[in-house]
Design an enzyme around this catalytic site. Structure first.
Site, PDB file in Angstrom:
ATOM      1  N   LYS A 151      29.979 -19.406 -16.953  1.00 50.06           N
ATOM      2  CA  LYS A 151      29.174 -20.196 -16.027  1.00 50.06           C
ATOM      3  C   LYS A 151      29.593 -21.667 -16.068  1.00 50.06           C
ATOM      4  O   LYS A 151      29.605 -22.347 -15.034  1.00 50.06           O
ATOM      5  CB  LYS A 151      27.687 -20.056 -16.353  1.00 50.06           C
ATOM      6  CG  LYS A 151      27.095 -18.703 -15.984  1.00 50.06           C
ATOM      7  CD  LYS A 151      25.585 -18.719 -16.090  1.00 50.06           C
ATOM      8  CE  LYS A 151      24.983 -17.380 -15.683  1.00 50.06           C
ATOM      9  NZ  LYS A 151      23.509 -17.392 -15.695  1.00 50.06           N
ATOM     10  N   ASP A 205      20.328 -20.848 -13.228  1.00 47.82           N
ATOM     11  CA  ASP A 205      20.416 -19.412 -13.444  1.00 47.82           C
ATOM     12  C   ASP A 205      19.364 -18.738 -12.562  1.00 47.82           C
ATOM     13  O   ASP A 205      18.384 -19.382 -12.149  1.00 47.82           O
ATOM     14  CB  ASP A 205      20.163 -19.129 -14.935  1.00 47.82           C
ATOM     15  CG  ASP A 205      19.927 -17.665 -15.223  1.00 47.82           C
ATOM     16  OD1 ASP A 205      20.788 -16.838 -14.846  1.00 47.82           O
ATOM     17  OD2 ASP A 205      18.872 -17.337 -15.813  1.00 47.82           O
ATOM     18  N   THR A 243      24.912 -17.354 -11.676  1.00 46.82           N
ATOM     19  CA  THR A 243      24.272 -16.109 -12.089  1.00 46.82           C
ATOM     20  C   THR A 243      25.271 -15.059 -12.547  1.00 46.82           C
ATOM     21  O   THR A 243      26.449 -15.095 -12.161  1.00 46.82           O
ATOM     22  CB  THR A 243      23.424 -15.550 -10.922  1.00 46.82           C
ATOM     23  OG1 THR A 243      22.834 -14.305 -11.290  1.00 46.82           O
ATOM     24  CG2 THR A 243      24.282 -15.328  -9.674  1.00 46.82           C
ATOM     25  N   GLY A 244      24.799 -14.112 -13.328  1.00 49.78           N
ATOM     26  CA  GLY A 244      25.606 -12.959 -13.684  1.00 49.78           C
ATOM     27  C   GLY A 244      25.625 -11.918 -12.581  1.00 49.78           C
ATOM     28  O   GLY A 244      26.415 -10.970 -12.616  1.00 49.78           O
ATOM     29  N   ASP A 302      18.033 -19.427 -19.504  1.00 49.67           N
ATOM     30  CA  ASP A 302      17.147 -18.767 -20.467  1.00 49.67           C
ATOM     31  C   ASP A 302      17.870 -17.788 -21.384  1.00 49.67           C
ATOM     32  O   ASP A 302      17.330 -17.393 -22.410  1.00 49.67           O
ATOM     33  CB  ASP A 302      16.043 -18.013 -19.736  1.00 49.67           C
ATOM     34  CG  ASP A 302      16.567 -16.767 -19.020  1.00 49.67           C
ATOM     35  OD1 ASP A 302      17.538 -16.894 -18.235  1.00 49.67           O
ATOM     36  OD2 ASP A 302      16.041 -15.668 -19.263  1.00 49.67           O
ATOM     37  N   ASN A 315      24.092 -15.966 -21.967  1.00 54.26           N
ATOM     38  CA  ASN A 315      25.199 -16.264 -21.054  1.00 54.26           C
ATOM     39  C   ASN A 315      25.025 -17.601 -20.331  1.00 54.26           C
ATOM     40  O   ASN A 315      25.908 -18.018 -19.572  1.00 54.26           O
ATOM     41  CB  ASN A 315      25.390 -15.136 -20.032  1.00 54.26           C
ATOM     42  CG  ASN A 315      24.191 -14.939 -19.136  1.00 54.26           C
ATOM     43  OD1 ASN A 315      23.054 -15.193 -19.520  1.00 54.26           O
ATOM     44  ND2 ASN A 315      24.425 -14.463 -17.929  1.00 54.26           N
TER      45      ASN A 315
END
Length: 275
Positions: free
Chosen positions: A194, A9, A43-44, A217, A220
């Site tokens: 993800k 992430d 990643t978002g 962390d 998501n």
């Protein structure tokens, strides 16, 4: 010697709170790659705010963007995975958002985006120095499937909006709230995650799930951590994330990724490579 796919992430994990990759973490990851492992960013964020980190590490792997809704290879070697929201659902969801009240809406379509208006946007989704396909009322501007939405609601109606979206679209869409630094509602296809994105990359690169070490962390990240053979929560992670992880390392500001890899992976692999 076993090789690993390291799934990372970005915010709160690979990046410290200053949004930088520490030199120690960069060197450890590059050493891992020299030993035959691969690193993938999951990643978002969209491509426009994550590609620089991909380049900084010198990655040759696909990039998992928008929480797995869009997976693509900046180098054009591997395939692409796109799991958008169908246009008719897009149209209906936008109708609810505008009817209840929003400050802004950012709609991602692969590497492009539509915007209700220019103004404050979450840093991870920044559109600064980029041009939108269209700016204005997105109910009329968009005529295609959408990868994901970031909705910036009016504070007076945010709870009502979230409830209505989940009531009407909860079976087809993932609807998540971010509370920091500003209230944001993320909307994406329920098929996207993800875990799905990392699984796609693992298949392209020839890794089995048990060869994946995932770091995260936030909420998501949970599906990715559960999918991986080994899961590592950052020291700054939410308690819910720590509770499902195999390991908890130090925080993103204390180089938790580098410390974990140095202690549990790099030393063993480096020793195994000696003649």
């Amino acid at each position: 010697m076993s090789r690993y796919l390291l799934a990372l992430d970005l915010d709160g994990t690979l990046l410290n709170t200053q949004k930088h990759i520490s030199e120690r973490t960069k060197l450890v990851l590059q050493s891992m790659m020299q030993l035959g492992n691969d690193v993938v960013i999951a990643t978002g964020r969209p491509k426009r705010t994550s590609l620089s980190y991909h380049r900084q590490l010198g990655l040759r792997t696909p990039l998992v963007n928008l929480n797995g809704a869009f997976v693509h290879d900046p180098h054009g070697v591997y395939g692409e995975l796109h799991l958008p929201i169908p246009y008719q659902t897009v149209k209906a969801a936008l109708g609810v958002c505008y009817e209840i009240g929003i400050e802004n809406v950012l709609a991602e379509v692969g590497e492009q985006f539509y915007l209700h208006k220019y103004g404050p946007i979450n840093l991870a989704l920044s559109v600064e120095s980029f041009s939108a396909v269209a700016v204005g009322d997105l109910r009329y501007a968009i005529r295609e499937d959408v990868t994901s939405f970031a909705v910036y609601p009016k504070l007076s109606t945010v709870d009502v909006l979230v409830r209505e979206l989940r009531k009407r679209f909860g079976e087809a869409l993932t609807i998540r709230e971010w509370g920091d630094p500003q209230r944001t509602i993320e909307i994406l296809n329920k098929a996207a995650s993800k875990a799905r994105g990392v699984a796609y990359v693992a298949d392209q690169l020839g890794y089995e799930p048990e060869q994946i070490i995932a770091f995260g962390d936030e909420m998501n990240d949970i599906d990715m951590l559960l999918f991986a053979g080994k899961s590592v929560a950052m020291g700054n992670a939410r308690d819910a994330v720590k509770s499902i992880a195999d390991f908890v390392t130090d925080s993103c500001d204390r180089e938790g990724i580098a410390k974990f890899l140095e202690q549990y992976v790099y030393v063993q692999q480096d020793a195994a490579s000696l003649p």
